[in-house]
Design an enzyme around this catalytic site. Structure first.
Site, PDB file in Angstrom:
ATOM      1  N   ARG A 252      42.352  60.725   7.899  1.00 13.39           N
ATOM      2  CA  ARG A 252      42.305  60.615   9.316  1.00 13.39           C
ATOM      3  C   ARG A 252      43.497  61.494   9.928  1.00 13.39           C
ATOM      4  O   ARG A 252      43.647  61.188  11.106  1.00 13.39           O
ATOM      5  CB  ARG A 252      42.310  58.927   9.697  1.00 13.39           C
ATOM      6  CG  ARG A 252      41.002  58.408   9.502  1.00 13.39           C
ATOM      7  CD  ARG A 252      41.285  56.980   9.892  1.00 13.39           C
ATOM      8  NE  ARG A 252      41.530  56.320   8.634  1.00 13.39           N
ATOM      9  CZ  ARG A 252      42.211  55.071   8.762  1.00 13.39           C
ATOM     10  NH1 ARG A 252      42.439  54.526   9.940  1.00 13.39           N
ATOM     11  NH2 ARG A 252      42.785  54.431   7.641  1.00 13.39           N
TER      12      ARG A 252
ATOM     13  N   GLN B  96      47.154  61.488 -10.702  1.00 15.34           N
ATOM     14  CA  GLN B  96      46.040  60.683 -10.723  1.00 15.34           C
ATOM     15  C   GLN B  96      44.825  61.743 -10.124  1.00 15.34           C
ATOM     16  O   GLN B  96      44.864  61.724  -8.984  1.00 15.34           O
ATOM     17  CB  GLN B  96      45.913  59.458  -9.595  1.00 15.34           C
ATOM     18  CG  GLN B  96      44.734  58.650  -9.632  1.00 15.34           C
ATOM     19  CD  GLN B  96      44.688  57.480  -8.645  1.00 15.34           C
ATOM     20  OE1 GLN B  96      45.296  57.805  -7.473  1.00 15.34           O
ATOM     21  NE2 GLN B  96      44.174  56.552  -8.700  1.00 15.34           N
TER      22      GLN B  96
HETATM   23  C1  UD1 Z   1      45.468  47.997   0.197  1.00 17.41           C
HETATM   24  C2  UD1 Z   1      45.436  46.807  -0.518  1.00 17.41           C
HETATM   25  C3  UD1 Z   1      45.203  45.672   0.567  1.00 17.41           C
HETATM   26  C4  UD1 Z   1      46.508  45.587   1.370  1.00 17.41           C
HETATM   27  C5  UD1 Z   1      46.510  47.134   1.942  1.00 17.41           C
HETATM   28  C6  UD1 Z   1      47.788  47.176   2.752  1.00 17.41           C
HETATM   29  C7  UD1 Z   1      44.265  47.197  -2.714  1.00 17.41           C
HETATM   30  C8  UD1 Z   1      42.860  46.922  -3.384  1.00 17.41           C
HETATM   31  N1  UD1 Z   1      44.235  46.578  -1.454  1.00 17.41           N
HETATM   32  O1  UD1 Z   1      44.413  47.996   0.697  1.00 17.41           O
HETATM   33  O2  UD1 Z   1      45.131  44.233  -0.026  1.00 17.41           O
HETATM   34  O3  UD1 Z   1      46.191  44.563   2.532  1.00 17.41           O
HETATM   35  O4  UD1 Z   1      46.521  48.189   0.934  1.00 17.41           O
HETATM   36  O5  UD1 Z   1      47.817  48.377   3.352  1.00 17.41           O
HETATM   37  O6  UD1 Z   1      45.350  47.504  -3.235  1.00 17.41           O
HETATM   38  N2  UD1 Z   1      46.018  55.189  -3.391  1.00 17.41           N
HETATM   39  C9  UD1 Z   1      46.419  55.885  -4.589  1.00 17.41           C
HETATM   40  N3  UD1 Z   1      45.218  55.989  -5.342  1.00 17.41           N
HETATM   41  C10 UD1 Z   1      44.290  55.422  -5.136  1.00 17.41           C
HETATM   42  C11 UD1 Z   1      43.946  54.687  -4.302  1.00 17.41           C
HETATM   43  C12 UD1 Z   1      44.959  54.542  -3.229  1.00 17.41           C
HETATM   44  O7  UD1 Z   1      47.394  56.571  -4.649  1.00 17.41           O
HETATM   45  O8  UD1 Z   1      43.317  55.587  -5.926  1.00 17.41           O
HETATM   46  C13 UD1 Z   1      47.185  54.936  -2.425  1.00 17.41           C
HETATM   47  C14 UD1 Z   1      46.893  55.608  -1.034  1.00 17.41           C
HETATM   48  O9  UD1 Z   1      47.302  56.917  -0.857  1.00 17.41           O
HETATM   49  C15 UD1 Z   1      47.578  54.630  -0.245  1.00 17.41           C
HETATM   50  C16 UD1 Z   1      47.855  53.287  -0.902  1.00 17.41           C
HETATM   51  O10 UD1 Z   1      47.359  53.557  -2.477  1.00 17.41           O
HETATM   52  O11 UD1 Z   1      49.068  55.113  -0.088  1.00 17.41           O
HETATM   53  C17 UD1 Z   1      46.777  52.041  -0.634  1.00 17.41           C
HETATM   54  O12 UD1 Z   1      45.457  52.470  -0.771  1.00 17.41           O
HETATM   55  P1  UD1 Z   1      44.288  52.277   0.422  1.00 17.41           P
HETATM   56  O13 UD1 Z   1      43.114  52.946  -0.315  1.00 17.41           O
HETATM   57  O14 UD1 Z   1      44.591  52.750   1.642  1.00 17.41           O
HETATM   58  O15 UD1 Z   1      44.325  50.854   0.236  1.00 17.41           O
HETATM   59  P2  UD1 Z   1      43.699  49.942   1.291  1.00 17.41           P
HETATM   60  O16 UD1 Z   1      42.312  49.937   1.479  1.00 17.41           O
HETATM   61  O17 UD1 Z   1      44.638  50.073   2.666  1.00 17.41           O
END
Ligand code: UD1
Ligand code: CA
Length: 453
Positions: free
Chosen positions: A13, A71
């Site tokens: 986004r 990752q």
């Molecule tokens: C996550 C939490 C949610 C919380 C929210 C707060 C989980 C499953 N959920 O959701 O409970 O309320 O954050 O903002 O953890 N990332 C990686 N690798 C991945 C996936 C994510 O590095 O495979 C990083 C993303 O770059 C990001 C962060 O982790 O900075 C959060 O990931 P995102 O997918 O945005 O989680 P949310 O759905 O927001």
């Protein structure tokens, strides 16, 4: 403690080629802000999980105290932490932060760590509108049972207003086992870090929560709108701190500090100024409106008038700069020097009380004390290949529209007539110097008139 910063996500986004965590807030990548707060906690290991734009991210924030875990595929927050695991010290707890959540304060993270101790700790906040966040599900006794993601939550769970900020601290020794047992049988098909809460409870590890001092500490950046919003929050905090420290800001909503601004007593800053890098303003400095000041040290009592642009430089005390002055790297102004409108000073020293008030270029020069540099004076410091120095000794008077062709030296007390080109050293002191020029007048001159088409 170990600290793991998750920074592998795409940031779709943001609609940008730049990896999300490298977008600047206050002039520095989002991830640098997270690393900065992480370092204040003296982590035993500091690991950043990278994925999208991994090379770029590593180049941008690489440092001897940071390790990177890659990752390859973003299979969820639990999967991301698993990649960092081999780099962690299993004997201490692990704090998990996010590369796109830049404003969390050290005090909040310390409180979370202190509250948790050897237990599992979750930083939570209660929001009027919890939409989109994981919800904290508690039992009748108020103990945390699990975290349920918005997309997996039933209607009752969606009404819960206490949310997971994402920031957690966990014992490390059992983390491998917990993470390895995660399943991705949820709506998003991801390995959720949030499911570790249930694993911890099953293993008899208590799950506790703590809250940040301010809600904005947990805000993340997913779009340019959110980035802009966080920038304003951050700048508001900086302005507030300056006011608390006694700095006068004519409008705290109209100052931007992208670096560190250190101020003495009774400093006053007018509207729309931008400070970059390391800037120090000594006591009684006054900054006019619309100035840009980078990597500079401004001496006590100095007045910097409107629209002055400083890209590196040092001034002594009681200097007057601007309006519309420009200092470039290596500019050193002595006490009571004046540099006025449309004067550029680069890699040059101006001695005590020397003045260049109008329309001049002073580059690669050593100017002594009490020198008066007339309007339109140019140091011709560049021969097309090399930069050459101009030396002007004390008490020289440089008439308007003088060119000093470097390398050249002007002896103490010299008076240079207006419109002189100085290309030979002036060795003897107190001379009047001018070029031979004749003024010619022709009578009865008729000006050309515009031809009709
Ligand atoms: C996550 C939490 C949610 C919380 C929210 C707060 C989980 C499953 N959920 O959701 O409970 O309320 O954050 O903002 O953890 N990332 C990686 N690798 C991945 C996936 C994510 O590095 O495979 C990083 C993303 O770059 C990001 C962060 O982790 O900075 C959060 O990931 P995102 O997918 O945005 O989680 P949310 O759905 O927001
Ligand atoms: Ca998110």
């Amino acid at each position: 403690m170990n600290i793991v910063i998750l920074a592998a996500g795409t940031g779709k986004r943001m609609r940008s080629a730049l990896p999300k965590v490298l977008h600047p807030l206050a002039g520095r990548p989002l991830l640098s802000h997270v690393l900065e707060v992480a370092r204040t906690l003296n982590p035993t290991r500091l690991v950043v999980v990278v994925g999208h734009g991994a090379d770029q991210v590593q180049k941008a924030v690489g440092a001897p105290d940071v390790q990177f875990a890659v990752q390859e595929q973003q299979l969820g927050t639990g999967h991301a932490v698993l990649q960092a695991l081999p780099l962690l010290d299993p004997t201490v707890s692990t704090l998990i932060l996010y590369g796109d959540v830049p404003l969390t304060r050290a005090s909040t993270l310390k409180r979370l760590a202190d509250t948790a101790g050897q237990r599992y700790g979750v930083l939570t906040v209660t929001l009027d509108d919890p939409t989109g966040y994981g919800r904290i599900v508690r039992d009748a006794m108020g103990r945390v049972q699990r975290i349920v993601e918005q997309k997996d939550a039933n209607a009752d769970q969606q009404k819960i207003t206490e949310i997971n900020t994402g920031i957690v601290i966990t014992p490390t020794s059992q983390l491998r086992e917990w993470l390895a047992s995660l399943k991705n049988d949820n709506v998003q098909g991801e390995f959720y870090l949030t499911d570790v809460v249930e694993r911890a409870l099953e293993a008899g590890v208590d799950v506790v929560t703590s809250q940040p001092d301010e809600e904005w500490e947990t805000l993340g950046v997913n779009s340019k709108q959110q980035l802009a919003e966080l920038e304003r929050i951050h700048q508001g905090n900086v302005a507030e701190a300056l006011l608390v420290a006694g700095v006068t800001l004519l409008d705290p909503a109209r100052i931007d500090v992208r670096g560190t601004l250190t101020c003495g007593r009774d400093v006053s800053i007018d509207v729309n100024c931008v400070f970059e890098g390391a800037v120090t303003l000594a006591d009684n400095v006054t900054i006019g409106p619309n100035c840009v000041i980078r990597d500079a040290s401004i001496g006590a009592g100095t007045r910097v008038d409107a629209f002055t642009h400083i890209e590196g430089g040092t001034t002594g005390a009681n200097v007057v700069l601007g309006p519309y002055a420009r200092l470039r790297p290596g500019a050193v102004l002595g006490d009571e020097a004046h540099v006025g409108n449309f004067v550029e000073v680069k890699n040059a020293v101006l001695g005590r009380g020397s003045k260049a008030n109008h329309l001049s270029y002073i580059g690669d020069s050593d100017v002594g004390a009490r020198v008066n540099i007339g309007a339109g004076t140019i140091t011709c410091n560049y021969d097309g290949a090399n930069k050459l120095r101009t030396v002007i000794e004390d008490d020289v008077f440089v008439g308007s529209d003088t060119q000093l062709v470097a390398p050249v030296r002007v002896a103490r007390g010299t008076t240079i007539a207006a419109g002189t080109t100085v290309w030979k050293d002036i060795v003897e002191e107190n001379q009047l110097v001018m070029n031979e020029k004749t003024q010619i007048s022709k009578s009865g001159y008729v000006r050309p008139v515009k031809k009709k088409a």
